[in-house]
Design an enzyme around this catalytic site. Structure first.
Site, PDB file in Angstrom:
ATOM      1  N   HIS A 130       0.809  -1.218   0.000  1.00 29.59           N
ATOM      2  CA  HIS A 130       0.000   0.000   0.000  1.00 29.59           C
ATOM      3  C   HIS A 130       0.837   1.259   0.000  1.00 29.59           C
ATOM      4  O   HIS A 130       0.477   2.251  -0.617  1.00 29.59           O
ATOM      5  CB  HIS A 130      -0.962  -0.005   1.180  1.00 29.59           C
ATOM      6  CG  HIS A 130      -2.137  -0.848   0.896  1.00 29.59           C
ATOM      7  ND1 HIS A 130      -3.193  -0.377   0.175  1.00 29.59           N
ATOM      8  CD2 HIS A 130      -2.383  -2.144   1.131  1.00 29.59           C
ATOM      9  CE1 HIS A 130      -4.047  -1.344   0.004  1.00 29.59           C
ATOM     10  NE2 HIS A 130      -3.590  -2.430   0.581  1.00 29.59           N
ATOM     11  N   ARG A 163     -11.454   4.477  -5.396  1.00 38.16           N
ATOM     12  CA  ARG A 163     -11.455   3.351  -4.447  1.00 38.16           C
ATOM     13  C   ARG A 163     -12.333   3.709  -3.251  1.00 38.16           C
ATOM     14  O   ARG A 163     -11.865   4.304  -2.289  1.00 38.16           O
ATOM     15  CB  ARG A 163     -10.039   3.064  -3.967  1.00 38.16           C
ATOM     16  CG  ARG A 163      -9.076   2.696  -5.076  1.00 38.16           C
ATOM     17  CD  ARG A 163      -7.709   2.315  -4.497  1.00 38.16           C
ATOM     18  NE  ARG A 163      -6.794   1.909  -5.544  1.00 38.16           N
ATOM     19  CZ  ARG A 163      -5.948   2.736  -6.159  1.00 38.16           C
ATOM     20  NH1 ARG A 163      -5.905   3.992  -5.813  1.00 38.16           N
ATOM     21  NH2 ARG A 163      -5.161   2.285  -7.103  1.00 38.16           N
ATOM     22  N   GLU A 180     -10.564  -9.026 -12.910  1.00 37.92           N
ATOM     23  CA  GLU A 180      -9.352  -9.195 -12.110  1.00 37.92           C
ATOM     24  C   GLU A 180      -9.167 -10.627 -11.633  1.00 37.92           C
ATOM     25  O   GLU A 180      -8.312 -10.907 -10.813  1.00 37.92           O
ATOM     26  CB  GLU A 180      -9.337  -8.209 -10.931  1.00 37.92           C
ATOM     27  CG  GLU A 180     -10.572  -8.287 -10.055  1.00 37.92           C
ATOM     28  CD  GLU A 180     -10.601  -7.211  -8.975  1.00 37.92           C
ATOM     29  OE1 GLU A 180      -9.529  -6.734  -8.578  1.00 37.92           O
ATOM     30  OE2 GLU A 180     -11.703  -6.866  -8.523  1.00 37.92           O
ATOM     31  N   CYS A 196      -7.096  -0.553 -15.150  1.00 35.36           N
ATOM     32  CA  CYS A 196      -6.931   0.360 -14.013  1.00 35.36           C
ATOM     33  C   CYS A 196      -5.882  -0.128 -13.031  1.00 35.36           C
ATOM     34  O   CYS A 196      -5.664   0.479 -12.005  1.00 35.36           O
ATOM     35  CB  CYS A 196      -8.264   0.589 -13.301  1.00 35.36           C
ATOM     36  SG  CYS A 196      -8.920  -0.866 -12.500  1.00 35.36           S
TER      37      CYS A 196
END
Lengths: 547, 85
Positions: free
Chosen positions: A188, A295, A429, A500
């Site tokens: 992250h 998000r 995904e 993305c």
């Protein structure tokens, strides 16, 4: 001068003071003492100071983030004042005739273990609160002051690793660069650094014991080098490099306002990924054509309760209005796996990436899903919102989503509440979704390929595991073939397909994506203009012929 | 001595925040206040004890009050539980 090496996450040069972000676990020595009364006096003094700090924190939080978020500091005060906790400390000091630091650390560990052993995820997490108050006492006892040194000047953040909840709390204006000891290229911290377009290194070979705090540091993001206390020569060279980068950046700014079209006329939509409403400034600054991935889970991660329909509505409405008619693709809640949220009370899983997450949570907790959909449909009145559903593996899931969406709209109609008709698309995904994309394309308005998870699931490589970086090949032919296939299937059904994931920003693949016919790339705001430059210089037909 | 039983209706159970509020309310009285679940009794004035019970929605707790102001305490805490938990 000390030189350290790490893996480059984002290029660029940062020069500034170093701030070490420590989860201050400290070594406490057990020392025999002769005067327990004096020792207990030290404890009472430290406790008074700690209580005062917590009261100040409570008041600050109350002003800034409201009562619900401030309450934790009141709870911490009560913990600090808890009679069992205090008795335990006093008992250890007096019966063992040892220093109070040792008694606090031991008591803290014991109480934390009590919580850690509980049969309840929420309560297990509370072990962190116990550690927090014990560490606060230890900090006060050692005279190291209250909060970790927040210099209020922009700094290079050096840390072991940063959890999503920690990065959320950082004031982005005060971060020049991230340097972490752990963390992979897909952690992250890395994703955040790319979004902020600041130089960052992960997997840096340094020890937090090296007393870096407050020293001058230079991060050379492109080359993966971190200099501490640089000599004059290095400093001058880096300042020059920084200047050049700045000029290059300004040159890119001249690309603002230009259309993304290749020399032979193929157009591309270049959108931005954002994780927070605060990122909107960067979106506008970099001239994004829209938002390709909002998000929404960050709305949930920042709170200690389920965000209400109204809270969500206000945020979506704001984004839609700021983007003024440009497309804003909002991904529904993608929580679980590496993104955890206390109040969801998700059970601990052995294999969370393959577990209870994203759309699976939404479809089994309809109240959470419906709240978000109501907010999204309502906000659609104020701009061009599109809804994107993550982690799809089957047609059945889409049918179930459609049922919920229809019923939400019926409910809004009945209540006389205005709503729009947003486009609804899905993320591709999982390998399953890629393989059945021909069928999926008939059910939705668009595809967006999430390459991070698609790569992890296809290559069977955990993206949090740094040891696997050498096996992780983001350009693996399996991934590229899947992307090509998904785009082809989308076009057959007359819908558009974009990317993305992180791969979308990989400029070594931009031409390849254009050749595949990818319609949209959604990237971190800082990557938009460099990609635009490349698009403007590309002739797709020539590229295909030259392959 | 006064006592009452109460079944938790709050979906989150006695979490940190309500536990803190309960302790705060209990500390306003001089009498001894205990909260018990499944026969395990803890001081209602100590947050670790209350949280340590890990009371969830649908579970029953017994509160007992023993001391000079037990009457007032029992009423106040009963009201608190009904309003917050």
């Amino acid at each position: 001068m000390n030189t350290y090496f790490g893996k480059s996450v984002f290029g660029g040069i940062a020069i500034g003071r170093i701030r070490v972000y420590k989860k201050s676990e400290q070594q406490v020595k057990r020392v025999k003492i002769s005067d327990p009364d004096a020792e207990m006096m030290r404890f009472q003094l430290a406790k008074t100071v700690a209580m005062k700090q917590l009261q100040e924190l409570y008041e600050k939080a109350l002003r800034e983030v409201g009562e619900a978020n401030a309450a934790i500091f009141e709870v911490h005060q009560m913990m600090l004042d808890d009679s069992d906790y205090n008795d335990s400390i006093e008992n250890i000091v007096r019966s063992q005739e040892v220093n109070v630091e040792y008694a606090v650390a031991t008591t803290g560990d014991n109480f934390a273990q009590m919580f850690a052993a509980m049969d309840d995820d929420y309560m297990r997490e509370r072990a962190a609160d116990v550690k927090d108050i014990s560490e606060r006492l230890l900090r006060t006892l050692s005279g190291r002051g209250g909060e970790s040194a927040d210099t209020r000047e922009p700094a290079i953040i050096v840390a072991d690793d940063l959890a999503p909840s920690e990065t959320v709390q950082l004031d982005k204006d005060l971060v020049l660069s991230f340097v972490t000891v752990h963390g992979s290229l897909n952690s992250h911290t890395a994703i955040l650094a790319r979004t902020m377009a600041i130089p960052a290194l992960v997997g840096t070979l340094l020890s937090l014991e090296d007393e870096l705090d407050g020293k001058l540091g230079i991060v050379d993001g492109g080359n993966g080098v971190f200099y501490v206390n640089p000599d004059e020569e290095t400093l001058a060279a880096m300042q020059k490099l920084q200047q050049e980068e700045q000029e290059k950046k300004e040159l890119l700014q001249t690309l603002r306002g230009k259309e993304n079209v290749t020399l032979d006329g193929q157009k591309l939509m270049l959108y931005a990924n954002i994780g927070n409403i605060k990122d909107l400034a960067a979106v506008l600054k970099n001239d994004a054509g829209g938002i390709g991935l909002f998000r929404s889970e960050f709305i949930y991660l920042e709170k200690d309760h389920y965000p209400t329909e109204e809270e969500q509505f206000q945020i979506y409405k704001q984004v839609a209005q700021v983007m003024a008619g440009k497309r804003v693709i909002i991904r529904t809640l993608d929580i679980g796996a590496d993104k955890q949220c206390d109040y969801f009370e998700l059970e601990h899983e052995e294999n969370p990436a393959l577990g209870y997450r994203a759309i699976r949570i939404c479809l089994t907790r309809p109240e959470v899903f419906r709240t978000q959909l109501r907010a999204l449909f309502r906000a659609s009145v104020f701009g061009k919102i599109a809804i994107m559903y993550p982690m799809i593996t089957s047609i059945r899931e889409i049918k179930r989503i459609q049922e919920v969406a229809v019923s939400v709209k019926e409910e809004l109609t009945e209540q006389g509440i205005a709503f729009g008709e947003p486009e609804q698309g899905i993320m591709i995904e999982t390998p399953a979704a890629a393989l059945i994309s021909e069928e999926l394309a008939k059910e939705v308005d668009f595809f967006s390929i999430g390459t991070n998870d698609l790569t992890q699931y296809t290559l069977a490589i955990d993206r949090q595991n740094t040891k696997l970086d050498e096996f992780y090949d983001p350009h693996h032919p399996a991934i590229l073939r899947m992307i090509s296939m998904v785009v082809e299937n989308a076009h057959k059904a007359g819908i558009w397909a974009g990317i993305c994931g992180e791969l979308g920003a990989d400029t070594s693949l931009t031409r390849e994506f254009l050749a595949m016919g990818v319609d949209e790339l959604s990237v971190s705001p800082g990557s938009i203009l460099p990609i635009r430059k490349l698009v403007l210089e590309t002739n797709v037909e020539e590229y295909k012929a030259g392959k | 001595m006064k006592k009452f039983k109460y079944v938790i209706t709050d979906p989150e159970g006695i979490h940190a925040r309500p536990a803190g509020m309960l302790v705060k309310a209990a500390k306003g009285f001089t009498c001894d206040i205990k909260i018990a679940k499944d026969g395990k009794a803890m001081s209602g004035k100590a947050i670790f004890g209350v949280m340590g019970l890990a009371v969830k929605k649908g579970e029953e707790v017994t509160l007992t009050f023993d001391g000079a102001d037990e009457e007032a305490a029992c009423e106040a805490i009963r009201k608190f539980m009904q309003e917050n938990l």
